[in-house]
Design a protein around this motif. Structure first.
Motif, short mmCIF file in Angstrom:
data_model
loop_
_atom_site.label_atom_id
_atom_site.label_comp_id
_atom_site.label_asym_id
_atom_site.label_seq_id
_atom_site.Cartn_x
_atom_site.Cartn_y
_atom_site.Cartn_z
N PHE A 1 1.56 -8.74 -5.06
CA PHE A 1 2.14 -8.64 -3.72
C PHE A 1 1.12 -9.03 -2.66
O PHE A 1 1.41 -9.83 -1.76
N LEU A 2 -0.10 -8.50 -2.75
CA LEU A 2 -1.13 -8.75 -1.75
C LEU A 2 -1.59 -10.21 -1.74
O LEU A 2 -2.03 -10.72 -0.72
N SER A 3 -1.46 -10.88 -2.89
CA SER A 3 -1.85 -12.29 -2.95
C SER A 3 -0.94 -13.16 -2.08
O SER A 3 -1.31 -14.26 -1.69
N TYR A 4 0.25 -12.64 -1.77
CA TYR A 4 1.19 -13.38 -0.92
C TYR A 4 1.34 -12.76 0.47
O TYR A 4 1.62 -13.47 1.44
N PRO B 1 2.90 -6.17 5.88
CA PRO B 1 3.69 -5.19 5.11
C PRO B 1 4.80 -5.79 4.27
O PRO B 1 5.39 -5.11 3.45
N THR B 2 5.08 -7.09 4.46
CA THR B 2 6.15 -7.73 3.69
C THR B 2 5.69 -9.10 3.18
O THR B 2 4.73 -9.68 3.68
N ILE B 3 6.42 -9.60 2.18
CA ILE B 3 6.27 -10.99 1.74
C ILE B 3 7.59 -11.69 2.03
O ILE B 3 8.64 -11.04 2.17
N LYS C 1 13.72 -12.07 6.59
CA LYS C 1 13.57 -10.66 6.95
C LYS C 1 12.34 -10.06 6.27
O LYS C 1 11.67 -9.20 6.82
N GLY C 2 12.06 -10.53 5.06
CA GLY C 2 10.90 -10.05 4.32
C GLY C 2 11.25 -8.99 3.29
O GLY C 2 12.25 -8.28 3.41
N ILE C 3 10.42 -8.92 2.24
CA ILE C 3 10.58 -7.93 1.16
C ILE C 3 9.39 -6.98 1.22
O ILE C 3 8.23 -7.41 1.18
N THR C 4 9.66 -5.68 1.35
CA THR C 4 8.58 -4.69 1.40
C THR C 4 8.02 -4.43 0.00
O THR C 4 8.66 -4.79 -1.01
N PHE C 5 6.86 -3.78 -0.07
CA PHE C 5 6.28 -3.49 -1.38
C PHE C 5 7.17 -2.53 -2.16
O PHE C 5 7.29 -2.66 -3.39
N GLU C 6 7.78 -1.56 -1.50
CA GLU C 6 8.66 -0.62 -2.20
C GLU C 6 9.86 -1.34 -2.81
O GLU C 6 10.27 -1.03 -3.93
N GLU C 7 10.43 -2.29 -2.09
CA GLU C 7 11.53 -3.09 -2.64
C GLU C 7 11.03 -3.92 -3.83
O GLU C 7 11.70 -4.00 -4.87
#
Length: 386
Positions: free
Chosen positions: A232-235, A240-242, A275-281
């Motif tokens: 996730f962090l690589s993107y 807070p979102t990708i 809109k973006g995808i959160t880490f929890e999603e």
């Protein structure tokens, strides 16, 4: 050499008494990168070197989702442990409780070091048997392309047997395997002498502690979180979102999809507003993927296996099979990625067929979008005459 063996050799960086090992950092790279960042000769460890490395290993009750990142080069992971960790990343946690309970004779939800080593061997044998079947199938496909017919008839008995095993389901095989092995020669041949990072983490430096399932469950959860955070962090680059497009890239990373660009274009046109995808999603979706076999069964129970399903039916089937609630935006994004015929529904082939390939993460390590990027770059050079 099998695909997993080859990948282990490719990413391992140390050896002790003739046996190759990965470091914790090597393992993280093997499941998140296409190839090692650098290739160098294996470093030979003395007994003193090994003791020094393992001295930094924290006890299991001090575990965290940064364990492997904190240890980095200060630890060793054997090939059997590598396969075991891959299973943790790609299989539902419920199956590990089944295996744990098979060894838990007194019902205290704890296992000792020797029992755990046998447990690792069961997972290794299951993983290797499945990989043999996959390699035979892959060889057949290549032979068909080259010669017009498969060439693996001599292995037909092995192939047929492997398909039969897989049809029964991973955890049915595990139950059978565990019950058969409890009093077999496997229990006599496990090597308790060689210490590794996992063994010290679980059973202490003297190997006398017992591992509670509660602690092991937390270790599995932490490992999955750690690997997903890295991806996730690589993107996300600290945000807070990708993007939905990056989510699609990660999803399709280890699949056998021929043209990832087609999926990405499909997403861009059908979901233009980001809109973006959160880490929890992100995390909830990959937890669901680890339960893909149960989801496929749920689809069959709903009688959806032979026809496409809508978003509400999909969300309900996921919850029934896994107790995981996916957000509406996440489900909508998944549909936009995989709905190839644009009918607003997903067929079994469109989704489950593609995602089953991804569950072999770490085996092939192929990033399909990188292949396409290289191809696109090559085409541009050719067209420009450079």
């Amino acid at each position: 050499m099998s695909t997993n063996e080859n990948r282990f050799r490719q990413f391992s960086s140390v050896e002790h008494e003739g046996q190759l090992y990965m470091t914790p950092l090597n393992f993280l790279e093997s499941v998140t990168l296409n190839k090692p960042k650098s290739r160098r000769a294996w470093k030979s460890l003395t007994n003193k070197d090994l003791d020094t490395m393992l001295a930094d290993t924290p006890p299991v009750w001090k575990g965290s989702s940064n364990l492997f990142r904190n240890l980095r080069e200060r630890g060793v992971i054997s090939y059997t442990e590598y396969l075991f960790l891959i299973c943790i990343l790609t299989k539902p946690h419920a199956g590990f409780r089944i295996a744990f309970n098979m060894f838990d004779a007194d019902g205290n939800e704890m296992v000792d070091k020797k029992e755990f080593l046998v447990l690792e061997q069961i997972f290794r044998k299951k993983k290797e048997r499945k990989e043999v079947a996959d390699d035979v199938h892959r060889f057949d496909q290549q032979s068909l392309q080259l010669y017009g017919q498969p060439k693996s008839q001599p292995h037909s008995v092995l192939k047929k047997d492997s398909q039969h095993v897989e049809a029964r389901g991973m955890w049915d095989v595990l139950r059978r395997g565990t019950s058969q092995v409890l009093f077999s020669d496997l229990t006599e041949h496990v090597d308790e002498k060689i210490e590794t990072t996992l063994l010290v983490h679980f059973f202490g430096k003297k190997g006398k502690a017992e591992l509670k399932f509660e602690d092991f469950y937390e270790f599995m959860d932490n490992l999955q979180t750690e690997v997903l955070e890295i991806e996730f962090l690589s993107y996300s680059k600290g945000l807070p979102t990708i993007s939905e497009e990056d989510f699609a890239r990660i999803l399709l990373r280890y699949t056998n999809v021929d043209d990832v660009s087609e999926y990405l274009e499909n997403l861009r046109h059908s979901l233009p507003d980001e809109k973006g995808i959160t880490f929890e999603e992100f995390r909830s979706f990959f937890q669901f993927l680890n339960n893909l076999e149960d989801f496929a069964i749920a689809m069959q129970m709903y009688n959806f296996a032979n026809r496409a399903i809508g978003q509400e039916e999909f969300t309900r089937a996921v919850y029934v099979a896994t107790s995981i609630k996916l957000t509406r935006h996440l489900v909508n994004t998944v549909f936009k990625i995989f709905d190839q015929d644009h009918d607003g529904k997903l067929s079994h082939k469109e989704f489950v067929g593609v995602m089953k390939d991804r569950l072999h993460r770490g085996g092939g390590g192929v990033r399909m979008e990188e292949k396409f990027t290289s191809f696109k770059s090559c085409m541009k050079k050719q067209l420009s005459g450079k």
